[in-house]
Design a protein around this motif. Structure first.
Motif, PDB file in Angstrom:
ATOM      1  N   HIS A   1     -13.935  -6.779  -4.539  1.00 13.93           N
ATOM      2  CA  HIS A   1     -15.114  -5.954  -4.264  1.00 13.93           C
ATOM      3  C   HIS A   1     -14.641  -4.553  -3.868  1.00 13.93           C
ATOM      4  O   HIS A   1     -13.691  -4.405  -3.096  1.00 13.93           O
ATOM      5  CB  HIS A   1     -15.938  -6.575  -3.136  1.00 13.93           C
ATOM      6  CG  HIS A   1     -17.301  -5.975  -2.973  1.00 13.93           C
ATOM      7  ND1 HIS A   1     -17.508  -4.698  -2.469  1.00 13.93           N
ATOM      8  CD2 HIS A   1     -18.535  -6.477  -3.257  1.00 13.93           C
ATOM      9  CE1 HIS A   1     -18.807  -4.447  -2.441  1.00 13.93           C
ATOM     10  NE2 HIS A   1     -19.451  -5.505  -2.911  1.00 13.93           N
ATOM     11  N   PRO A   2     -15.270  -3.498  -4.359  1.00  6.09           N
ATOM     12  CA  PRO A   2     -14.784  -2.133  -4.063  1.00  6.09           C
ATOM     13  C   PRO A   2     -14.832  -1.755  -2.597  1.00  6.09           C
ATOM     14  O   PRO A   2     -14.126  -0.824  -2.182  1.00  6.09           O
ATOM     15  CB  PRO A   2     -15.709  -1.237  -4.904  1.00  6.09           C
ATOM     16  CG  PRO A   2     -16.897  -2.079  -5.236  1.00  6.09           C
ATOM     17  CD  PRO A   2     -16.414  -3.484  -5.312  1.00  6.09           C
ATOM     18  N   LEU A   3     -15.637  -2.435  -1.773  1.00  6.91           N
ATOM     19  CA  LEU A   3     -15.694  -2.128  -0.350  1.00  6.91           C
ATOM     20  C   LEU A   3     -14.704  -2.940   0.475  1.00  6.91           C
ATOM     21  O   LEU A   3     -14.578  -2.731   1.678  1.00  6.91           O
ATOM     22  CB  LEU A   3     -17.113  -2.349   0.184  1.00  6.91           C
ATOM     23  CG  LEU A   3     -18.158  -1.324  -0.272  1.00  6.91           C
ATOM     24  CD1 LEU A   3     -19.552  -1.765   0.128  1.00  6.91           C
ATOM     25  CD2 LEU A   3     -17.854   0.061   0.284  1.00  6.91           C
ATOM     26  N   ARG A   4     -13.996  -3.868  -0.165  1.00  5.95           N
ATOM     27  CA  ARG A   4     -12.990  -4.652   0.550  1.00  5.95           C
ATOM     28  C   ARG A   4     -11.754  -3.795   0.750  1.00  5.95           C
ATOM     29  O   ARG A   4     -11.127  -3.350  -0.199  1.00  5.95           O
ATOM     30  CB  ARG A   4     -12.648  -5.903  -0.253  1.00  5.95           C
ATOM     31  CG  ARG A   4     -11.824  -6.937   0.505  1.00  5.95           C
ATOM     32  CD  ARG A   4     -10.323  -6.717   0.508  1.00  5.95           C
ATOM     33  NE  ARG A   4      -9.716  -6.663  -0.797  1.00  5.95           N
ATOM     34  CZ  ARG A   4      -8.411  -6.608  -1.030  1.00  5.95           C
ATOM     35  NH1 ARG A   4      -7.563  -6.578  -0.020  1.00  5.95           N
ATOM     36  NH2 ARG A   4      -7.941  -6.522  -2.265  1.00  5.95           N
ATOM     37  N   ALA A   5     -11.424  -3.551   2.028  1.00  3.44           N
ATOM     38  CA  ALA A   5     -10.226  -2.777   2.316  1.00  3.44           C
ATOM     39  C   ALA A   5      -9.015  -3.699   2.384  1.00  3.44           C
ATOM     40  O   ALA A   5      -8.074  -3.564   1.613  1.00  3.44           O
ATOM     41  CB  ALA A   5     -10.398  -2.009   3.623  1.00  3.44           C
TER      42      ALA A   5
ATOM     43  N   GLY B   1      -1.624  -4.005  13.427  1.00  2.27           N
ATOM     44  CA  GLY B   1      -0.545  -3.042  13.322  1.00  2.27           C
ATOM     45  C   GLY B   1      -1.026  -1.624  13.147  1.00  2.27           C
ATOM     46  O   GLY B   1      -2.157  -1.273  13.470  1.00  2.27           O
ATOM     47  N   LEU B   2      -0.147  -0.822  12.601  1.00  3.08           N
ATOM     48  CA  LEU B   2      -0.392   0.607  12.516  1.00  3.08           C
ATOM     49  C   LEU B   2      -1.246   0.994  11.317  1.00  3.08           C
ATOM     50  O   LEU B   2      -2.046   1.922  11.393  1.00  3.08           O
ATOM     51  CB  LEU B   2       0.951   1.352  12.449  1.00  3.08           C
ATOM     52  CG  LEU B   2       1.890   1.139  13.638  1.00  3.08           C
ATOM     53  CD1 LEU B   2       3.248   1.781  13.352  1.00  3.08           C
ATOM     54  CD2 LEU B   2       1.280   1.721  14.899  1.00  3.08           C
ATOM     55  N   ILE B   3      -1.080   0.292  10.219  1.00  2.00           N
ATOM     56  CA  ILE B   3      -1.615   0.816   8.970  1.00  2.00           C
ATOM     57  C   ILE B   3      -3.139   0.812   8.938  1.00  2.00           C
ATOM     58  O   ILE B   3      -3.754   1.726   8.395  1.00  2.00           O
ATOM     59  CB  ILE B   3      -1.020   0.060   7.761  1.00  2.00           C
ATOM     60  CG1 ILE B   3      -1.201   0.893   6.488  1.00  2.00           C
ATOM     61  CG2 ILE B   3      -1.582  -1.342   7.636  1.00  2.00           C
ATOM     62  CD1 ILE B   3      -0.298   0.482   5.348  1.00  2.00           C
ATOM     63  N   GLU B   4      -3.778  -0.198   9.565  1.00  2.00           N
ATOM     64  CA  GLU B   4      -5.240  -0.187   9.519  1.00  2.00           C
ATOM     65  C   GLU B   4      -5.850   0.890  10.415  1.00  2.00           C
ATOM     66  O   GLU B   4      -7.004   1.267  10.265  1.00  2.00           O
ATOM     67  CB  GLU B   4      -5.824  -1.555   9.885  1.00  2.00           C
ATOM     68  CG  GLU B   4      -5.572  -1.972  11.298  1.00  2.00           C
ATOM     69  CD  GLU B   4      -4.605  -3.141  11.383  1.00  2.00           C
ATOM     70  OE1 GLU B   4      -4.690  -3.898  12.363  1.00  2.00           O
ATOM     71  OE2 GLU B   4      -3.771  -3.298  10.466  1.00  2.00           O
ATOM     72  N   ARG B   5      -5.050   1.408  11.344  1.00  2.00           N
ATOM     73  CA  ARG B   5      -5.583   2.437  12.237  1.00  2.00           C
ATOM     74  C   ARG B   5      -5.918   3.710  11.473  1.00  2.00           C
ATOM     75  O   ARG B   5      -6.830   4.453  11.863  1.00  2.00           O
ATOM     76  CB  ARG B   5      -4.577   2.741  13.353  1.00  2.00           C
ATOM     77  CG  ARG B   5      -4.387   1.555  14.289  1.00  2.00           C
ATOM     78  CD  ARG B   5      -3.472   1.879  15.436  1.00  2.00           C
ATOM     79  NE  ARG B   5      -3.041   0.654  16.096  1.00  2.00           N
ATOM     80  CZ  ARG B   5      -2.145   0.599  17.073  1.00  2.00           C
ATOM     81  NH1 ARG B   5      -1.596   1.718  17.511  1.00  2.00           N
ATOM     82  NH2 ARG B   5      -1.804  -0.555  17.607  1.00  2.00           N
ATOM     83  N   GLN B   6      -5.197   3.989  10.408  1.00  2.00           N
ATOM     84  CA  GLN B   6      -5.501   5.179   9.608  1.00  2.00           C
ATOM     85  C   GLN B   6      -6.923   5.121   9.066  1.00  2.00           C
ATOM     86  O   GLN B   6      -7.623   6.131   9.017  1.00  2.00           O
ATOM     87  CB  GLN B   6      -4.500   5.293   8.453  1.00  2.00           C
ATOM     88  CG  GLN B   6      -3.064   5.429   8.895  1.00  2.00           C
ATOM     89  CD  GLN B   6      -2.081   5.319   7.736  1.00  2.00           C
ATOM     90  OE1 GLN B   6      -2.441   5.562   6.586  1.00  2.00           O
ATOM     91  NE2 GLN B   6      -0.849   4.947   8.023  1.00  2.00           N
ATOM     92  N   LEU B   7      -7.341   3.908   8.660  1.00  2.00           N
ATOM     93  CA  LEU B   7      -8.707   3.729   8.157  1.00  2.00           C
ATOM     94  C   LEU B   7      -9.716   3.743   9.294  1.00  2.00           C
ATOM     95  O   LEU B   7     -10.716   4.471   9.258  1.00  2.00           O
ATOM     96  CB  LEU B   7      -8.801   2.421   7.379  1.00  2.00           C
ATOM     97  CG  LEU B   7     -10.214   1.947   6.998  1.00  2.00           C
ATOM     98  CD1 LEU B   7     -10.929   2.977   6.131  1.00  2.00           C
ATOM     99  CD2 LEU B   7     -10.145   0.599   6.283  1.00  2.00           C
ATOM    100  N   VAL B   8      -9.457   2.952  10.324  1.00  2.00           N
ATOM    101  CA  VAL B   8     -10.440   2.815  11.408  1.00  2.00           C
ATOM    102  C   VAL B   8     -10.661   4.150  12.117  1.00  2.00           C
ATOM    103  O   VAL B   8     -11.795   4.491  12.490  1.00  2.00           O
ATOM    104  CB  VAL B   8      -9.992   1.726  12.402  1.00  2.00           C
ATOM    105  CG1 VAL B   8     -10.963   1.645  13.580  1.00  2.00           C
ATOM    106  CG2 VAL B   8      -9.911   0.368  11.708  1.00  2.00           C
ATOM    107  N   MET B   9      -9.601   4.939  12.277  1.00  2.00           N
ATOM    108  CA  MET B   9      -9.734   6.204  12.999  1.00  2.00           C
ATOM    109  C   MET B   9     -10.567   7.236  12.236  1.00  2.00           C
ATOM    110  O   MET B   9     -11.015   8.224  12.819  1.00  2.00           O
ATOM    111  CB  MET B   9      -8.354   6.774  13.307  1.00  2.00           C
ATOM    112  CG  MET B   9      -7.587   5.994  14.370  1.00  2.00           C
ATOM    113  SD  MET B   9      -8.423   5.911  15.974  1.00  2.00           S
ATOM    114  CE  MET B   9      -8.305   7.620  16.476  1.00  2.00           C
TER     115      MET B   9
ATOM    116  N   ALA C   1     -12.560   5.089   0.983  1.00  2.00           N
ATOM    117  CA  ALA C   1     -11.732   4.735   2.139  1.00  2.00           C
ATOM    118  C   ALA C   1     -11.033   3.399   1.920  1.00  2.00           C
ATOM    119  O   ALA C   1      -9.846   3.240   2.244  1.00  2.00           O
ATOM    120  CB  ALA C   1     -12.597   4.689   3.398  1.00  2.00           C
ATOM    121  N   ALA C   2     -11.764   2.411   1.358  1.00  2.00           N
ATOM    122  CA  ALA C   2     -11.177   1.094   1.102  1.00  2.00           C
ATOM    123  C   ALA C   2     -10.068   1.192   0.062  1.00  2.00           C
ATOM    124  O   ALA C   2      -8.999   0.579   0.204  1.00  2.00           O
ATOM    125  CB  ALA C   2     -12.251   0.116   0.652  1.00  2.00           C
TER     126      ALA C   2
END
Length: 536
Positions: free
Chosen positions: A244-248, A254-262, A332-333
Motif C-alpha cells: 500500500h502506498p501509505l505503508r512506511a 531506532g534512529l531511522i523512523e525518527r526522520q519520518l516521525v519528526m 513520506a512513506a
C-alpha cells in the motif's frame, strides 16, 4: 454427569481449539482420552516450550486460545519460556500442568514444586482445578485469556480431580461473553476529531490492538482519509498491506523512523501496546493522541488524549469525521522505505542476508505465512519480508525468544492448512527447536525452514564488535543441514547463491514436504545495518 476432564475437553473444543499440544505426564492421560473421544487431535512435542509457542501462535491467529500441557515438575518448569512468550506477545493460551493428587501433594517432595506460584508472574490468572468448581473456572479462564490484552491462564490439575463428576451450575453462563459495543458518539469524540483535523501532517503508529478488534480495514481507511503514513510494530505487520502506498514500514525502536516521525505534527497511536516498543524513554515532543481498546497503564507514551473503545467501530467513525485530510503521506512513506533499503544494502562477499530475503519474497506466493526467530537476521526479515494481511507475519517480539520460528510455523500450519508457511531462523535459533522437525513430519504439518547460516550467534557478535570486544563464545558452524533434515525424515539442502536459493524454494513448494534450506550467508554487514537502523 460429565467428569472434570470431559467438561474441560468440551470447553476447549467449544472455544474453537480442536487439539491439545505438549508433552504429557501420567496425570494427563484421562484428559487426552476425553479429547480423543471428541475427535480432538493430540500433537506430541519434543519440548514443552515449543508446545506452548505452537499453541500461543494458534491463539494469535485464530483468537481461540491454544491449549498446551505438561507433566508435573520438570515438564512444567520447561514450559515456562513458552508461557512467557504468550504473556509478553499477548497470545491467548490455556496452560495445563499435571499435579499430584491432594494428599500426595501435601506430603510428597519428589518432582513437587509450587507450579501455581511458578507461573504466577507470567499468567493473567492461575488456579487449581476442583471438580466442584471446574465449570466456572473454565469460564473465568477462557474469558481472562481472550480479553484484551490476551494472555495465558494456568490450570494446575490434581490427579484426584480428573475423573470426579463435575458439579453442574444451576444457571450456566456462556463459555465466552457475547459482547455488544455501541457505536461511538460524534459529540463525545469531538476533542479527538478536532485535534486530528487541526493536524497537517499526522502519522499513524499501529500496534497489536488493531488485531484484537479485527480493525485492519478500518486502520487503512483512516490512513487513506487522512493521507497519513503508517508505521507498524513488528507484531502488526500486514495490518496495512505492505504494498500500500501509505505503508512506511516497521517501528524498530531506532534512529531511522525518527526522520519520518519528526516531520509530522501529530502522532496518532492505534492499539499500541508498550510491550511492542523498546524499553527506553519516548523520544518525541510532538503531540500524541491514542486510540485503544484498553487503557495505557505504563505511562511510556505521553498522549494528550486517550480514547478507549472498540477500534473497529472507533476507527470507522474517525475515518468519516476526519476525512479529506492532507496528502503528505505517500511521499513520506516512500522516502522512508527508500531510506531503509539504502541502509540495509551493505556490501557482501557472496550471498547477503538482505538479498536472500528479497529472493525468498519474490519466489514464495503472496499468501505465504511467515514466522521469524529472534537474532541478528530478525532486523532484516522484519524490514525486507512483506506481508499483505493480518497475522501473516509472526514473531516473538515482546519476549524476543530464540527458538520460536519452527513451533510458530507449526501453529500457523494448523491455522492455515492450505497456505505456504515459511520459518525464517538463524542457525542458533533453529538448533534450539530442531527436534520439532520430527513433529512436522510425524504430524504431517509441512513447513519450509530457511536457516540463515552465518555460523555465529550473530546478534551477540554484533554487540561485541560495536563495543570493541573480541569475538568470543559466539561461533556455531559445522552443521550439515541436509543430513540433519534427512535424519528427521524431512527434505534438506544447503545453498550459497541466489539461484540456488530460488531453486530450493521452488522445489520445496512443489514437493509439499517439510524442507530445511540452509542458506550460507555473509553477515559482515550486520554492524553497519544496526548502526543505521537502531540504537544498541
Amino acid at each position: 454427569m460429565s467428569t472434570t476432564v470431559e467438561v474441560m475437553a468440551d470447553a476447549f473444543k467449544e472455544a474453537g481449539t480442536p487439539f491439545l499440544v505438549g508433552h504429557p505426564g501420567g496425570e494427563s492421560v484421562e484428559l487426552m482420552e476425553a479429547a480423543r473421544q471428541r475427535d480432538m487431535r493430540f500433537i506430541l512435542m519434543k519440548q514443552e516450550t515449543a508446545g506452548a509457542m505452537l499453541a500461543a501462535t494458534w491463539g494469535e491467529i485464530t483468537g481461540a486460545p491454544g491449549v498446551c500441557l505438561s507433566t508435573r515438575g520438570p515438564g512444567a518448569a520447561n514450559m515456562v519460556n513458552g508461557v512467557a512468550h504468550a504473556a509478553l506477545d499477548r497470545a491467548p493460551l490455556i496452560v495445563l500442568t499435571d499435579r499430584y493428587s491432594h494428599p500426595a501433594h501435601e506430603v510428597g517432595l519428589r518432582q513437587r514444586i509450587d507450579q501455581v506460584a511458578l507461573y504466577a508472574p507470567l499468567v493473567k490468572w492461575g488456579t487449581t482445578v476442583d471438580a466442584r468448581t471446574i465449570r466456572q473456572q473454565l469460564r473465568r479462564g477462557m474469558r481472562t485469556a481472550t480479553a484484551p490484552a490476551p494472555g495465558p491462564v494456568q490450570f494446575d490439575i490434581p490427579q484426584s480431580e480428573t475423573t470426579k463428576e463435575a458439579t453442574e451450575l444451576l444457571a450456566e453462563p456462556s463459555l465466552l461473553p457475547n459482547l455488544l459495543s455501541p457505536e461511538p458518539d460524534d459529540k463525545a469524540l469531538k476533542p479527538l476529531t478536532d485535534r486530528i483535523r487541526a493536524a497537517r501532517k499526522p502519522v499513524l503508529l499501529a500496534g497489536l490492538g488493531v488485531f484484537w478488534d479485527q480493525a485492519s480495514e478500518e486502520l487503512v481507511a483512516v490512513a487513506e482519509a487522512l493521507g497519513a503514513p503508517v508505521l507498524v510494530t513488528s507484531k502488526c505487520k500486514g495490518a496495512i498491506p505492505e504494498d500500500h502506498p501509505l505503508r512506511a514500514g516497521c517501528i524498530i525502536g531506532g534512529l531511522i523512523e525518527r526522520q519520518l516521525v519528526m516531520e509530522s505534527d501529530l502522532i496518532i497511536t492505534v492499539g499500541l501496546d508498550a510491550v511492542e516498543l523498546q524499553p527506553k524513554a519516548w523520544p518525541y515532543t510532538i503531540p500524541v493522541v491514542a486510540l485503544s481498546s484498553t487503557p495505557s497503564l505504563d505511562a511510556l507514551v505521553p498522549s494528550e488524549i486517550e480514547v478507549l473503545g472498540n477500534l473497529k467501530l472507533l476507527l470507522a467513525k474517525v475515518a468519516v469525521l476526519c476525512g479529506s485530510g492532507g496528502n503528505w503521506g505517500e511521499k513520506a512513506a516512500a522516502t522512508f522505505r527508500t531510506n531503509v533499503v539504502n541502509a540495509l544494502n551493505t556490501p557482501a562477499t557472496g550471498l547477503s542476508p538482505q538479498r536472500a530475503m528479497e529472493v525468498a519474497r519474490a519466489v514464495l506466493p503472496r499468501d505465504t505465512v511467515a514466522t521469524c526467530d529472534a537474532g541478528a537476521s530478525r532486523l532484516l526479515v522484519v524490514q525486507k519480508w512483506q506481508s499483505y494481511g493480518p497475522r501473516e507475519f509472526l514473531t516473538s517480539n515482546g519476549l524476543g525468544s530464540m527458538g520460536y520460528a519452527v513451533p510458530g510455523a507449526l501453529g500457523a500450519r494448523l491455522a492455515h492448512p492450505n497456505r505456504p508457511v515459511v520459518a525464517f531462523t538463524g542457525d542458533g535459533g533453529f538448533l534450539m527447536a530442531v527436534a520439532e522437525l520430527q513433529t512436522a513430519v510425524r504430524e504431517n504439518l509441512p513447513i519450509i525452514v530457511i536457516v540463515l547460516d552465518d555460523q555465529q550467534i550473530g546478534l551477540i557478535r554484533v554487540k561485541q564488535e560495536i563495543k570493541g570486544i573480541p569475538l568470543h563464545g559466539v561461533h556455531v558452524g559445522g552443521c550439515d543441514w541436509e543430513k540433519i533434515a534427512q535424519g528427521f525424515g524431512a527434505e534438506g539442502t544447503t545453498v550459497d547463491t541466489e539461484n540456488g536459493l530460488q531453486d530450493a524454494i521452488k522445489i520445496a513448494l512443489k514437493s509439499g514436504k517439510t524442507t530445511v534450506i540452509g542458506v550460507r550467508i555473509d553477515g559482515s554487514g550486520y554492524v553497519d545495518q544496526f548502526n543505521a537502523l537502531r540504537e544498541l
